[in-house]
Design a protein around this motif. Structure first.
Motif, PDB file in Angstrom:
ATOM      1  N   SER A   1       0.830  -1.201   0.000  1.00 33.86           N
ATOM      2  CA  SER A   1       0.000   0.000   0.000  1.00 33.86           C
ATOM      3  C   SER A   1       0.867   1.255   0.000  1.00 33.86           C
ATOM      4  CB  SER A   1      -0.928   0.003   1.217  1.00 33.86           C
ATOM      5  OG  SER A   1      -0.168   0.062   2.408  1.00 33.86           O
ATOM      6  N   VAL A   2       0.402   2.268  -0.716  1.00 30.50           N
ATOM      7  CA  VAL A   2       1.126   3.536  -0.819  1.00 30.50           C
ATOM      8  C   VAL A   2       0.152   4.679  -0.593  1.00 30.50           C
ATOM      9  CG1 VAL A   2       2.464   5.065  -2.299  1.00 30.50           C
ATOM     10  CG2 VAL A   2       2.799   2.590  -2.454  1.00 30.50           C
ATOM     11  N   SER A   3       0.491   5.562   0.320  1.00 28.01           N
ATOM     12  CA  SER A   3      -0.288   6.759   0.569  1.00 28.01           C
ATOM     13  C   SER A   3       0.688   7.880   0.930  1.00 28.01           C
ATOM     14  CB  SER A   3      -1.282   6.527   1.715  1.00 28.01           C
ATOM     15  OG  SER A   3      -2.005   7.708   1.985  1.00 28.01           O
ATOM     16  N   LEU A   4       0.571   9.009   0.238  1.00 23.85           N
ATOM     17  CA  LEU A   4       1.533  10.081   0.481  1.00 23.85           C
ATOM     18  C   LEU A   4       0.912  11.450   0.225  1.00 23.85           C
ATOM     19  CD1 LEU A   4       2.425  11.026  -2.593  1.00 23.85           C
ATOM     20  CD2 LEU A   4       3.857   8.999  -2.463  1.00 23.85           C
ATOM     21  N   VAL A   5       1.635  12.473   0.671  1.00 26.43           N
ATOM     22  CA  VAL A   5       1.273  13.868   0.454  1.00 26.43           C
ATOM     23  C   VAL A   5       2.512  14.567  -0.088  1.00 26.43           C
ATOM     24  CG1 VAL A   5       0.591  16.035   1.557  1.00 26.43           C
ATOM     25  CG2 VAL A   5      -0.451  13.880   2.288  1.00 26.43           C
TER      26      VAL A   5
ATOM     27  N   ASN B   1       5.191  10.370   3.837  1.00 22.07           N
ATOM     28  CA  ASN B   1       4.677   9.001   3.712  1.00 22.07           C
ATOM     29  C   ASN B   1       3.587   8.791   4.753  1.00 22.07           C
ATOM     30  OD1 ASN B   1       4.198   6.286   3.406  1.00 22.07           O
ATOM     31  ND2 ASN B   1       6.203   5.618   4.116  1.00 22.07           N
ATOM     32  N   THR B   2       2.322   8.837   4.309  1.00 25.02           N
ATOM     33  CA  THR B   2       1.188   8.629   5.219  1.00 25.02           C
ATOM     34  C   THR B   2       0.702   7.183   5.221  1.00 25.02           C
ATOM     35  OG1 THR B   2      -0.326   9.327   3.458  1.00 25.02           O
ATOM     36  CG2 THR B   2       0.422  11.024   4.997  1.00 25.02           C
ATOM     37  N   GLY B   3       1.418   6.296   4.548  1.00 22.22           N
ATOM     38  CA  GLY B   3       1.053   4.889   4.502  1.00 22.22           C
ATOM     39  C   GLY B   3       1.649   4.096   5.651  1.00 22.22           C
TER      40      GLY B   3
ATOM     41  N   THR C   1       7.758  -0.039  -3.246  1.00 16.77           N
ATOM     42  CA  THR C   1       7.174  -0.404  -1.957  1.00 16.77           C
ATOM     43  C   THR C   1       8.108  -1.316  -1.173  1.00 16.77           C
ATOM     44  OG1 THR C   1       6.008  -2.257  -2.982  1.00 16.77           O
ATOM     45  CG2 THR C   1       4.840  -0.166  -2.868  1.00 16.77           C
TER      46      THR C   1
ATOM     47  N   VAL D   1       2.059   7.019  -8.074  1.00 21.21           N
ATOM     48  CA  VAL D   1       1.047   7.748  -7.318  1.00 21.21           C
ATOM     49  C   VAL D   1       1.017   9.179  -7.849  1.00 21.21           C
ATOM     50  CG1 VAL D   1       0.306   8.525  -5.040  1.00 21.21           C
ATOM     51  CG2 VAL D   1       1.494   6.332  -5.284  1.00 21.21           C
TER      52      VAL D   1
ATOM     53  N   TYR E   1      -0.283  13.115  -7.258  1.00 23.20           N
ATOM     54  CA  TYR E   1      -0.737  14.011  -6.205  1.00 23.20           C
ATOM     55  C   TYR E   1      -0.774  15.442  -6.738  1.00 23.20           C
ATOM     56  CZ  TYR E   1      -1.585  15.742  -1.526  1.00 23.20           C
ATOM     57  OH  TYR E   1      -2.167  16.324  -0.432  1.00 23.20           O
TER      58      TYR E   1
END
Length: 203
Positions: free
Chosen positions: A65-69, A96-98, A158, A166, A168
């Motif tokens: 999983s990847v989640s970022l700002v 890195n919000t993941g 990952t 991703v 943004y």
């Protein structure tokens, strides 16, 4: 009186009923208890196996999983050409919000009036961590800093070494990049206005 003849049957010992052995047959209740015990053991072992499978699957999903700002972080240097194009060197802050570590490998973003490209230097980010990705910026002073954000595509690796991309939206208006571009763009605008006044008839 005739005496009765005694008859001895030599096979009598074979015809005698077998002696009862209390340990030979198991009572039905004990059989049921043992069957239930075997069933419960199987169910427990099966449950452990299912739980381990689910945990392994959850771990794989977590690693992938990847989640970022992404935010404009800094800008400087560079130069301005007569066509009204400002080139700067800057940094993109990536958070890195993941739940798993990631490595930012490449950065690229483009829309009319604005471009951003990474320098090729990768950055490793732990969960919750912030990294600064070095980028090269190209802004057209007249159109770069409108309300429309710049869609930046980040290529990441990952924790399980899978390549992901991703996208943004990075806000340009009012950002650090915008603030660093204001003075040279204003200078270019003044120079352009002065040239127009010199070149205009009747001045």
């Amino acid at each position: 009186m005739v005496a009765e003849r005694a008859v001895i049957d030599l096979d009598d010992h074979e015809r005698q009923p077998a002696a009862y052995d209390p340990g030979r047959f198991m009572p039905r209740s004990k059989v049921v208890v043992r069957l239930v015990a075997v069933f419960l053991v199987g169910a427990v072992l099966g449950g452990v196996g299912v739980n381990e499978l689910r945990a392994s699957q959850a771990e794989r999903e977590r690693a992938a999983s990847v989640s970022l700002v992404a935010l404009a972080a800094s800008a400087g240097g560079g130069g301005l050409d007569v066509e009204g194009v400002l080139r700067l060197e800057g940094q993109l802050a990536v958070i890195n919000t993941g739940p798993a570590p990631i490595t930012v490998v490449a950065v690229v973003g483009q829309r009319p009036g604005a471009e951003v490209h990474g320098t090729g230097r990768s950055v490793v980010l732990r969960p919750g961590g912030t990294g600064w990705v070095e980028v090269k910026l190209r802004f057209e002073c007249a159109t770069a800093f409108g309300s429309e954000p710049l869609s930046v595509r980040l290529s990441v690796e990952t924790a399980d070494r899978q390549a992901r991309e991703v996208t943004y939206p990075v806000a340009l208006a009012g950002s650090v990049w915008h603030l660093n571009a204001e003075r040279p763009c204003e200078y270019l605008a003044r120079e352009g206005s002065a040239r127009q006044q010199v070149d205009s008839p009747g001045s």
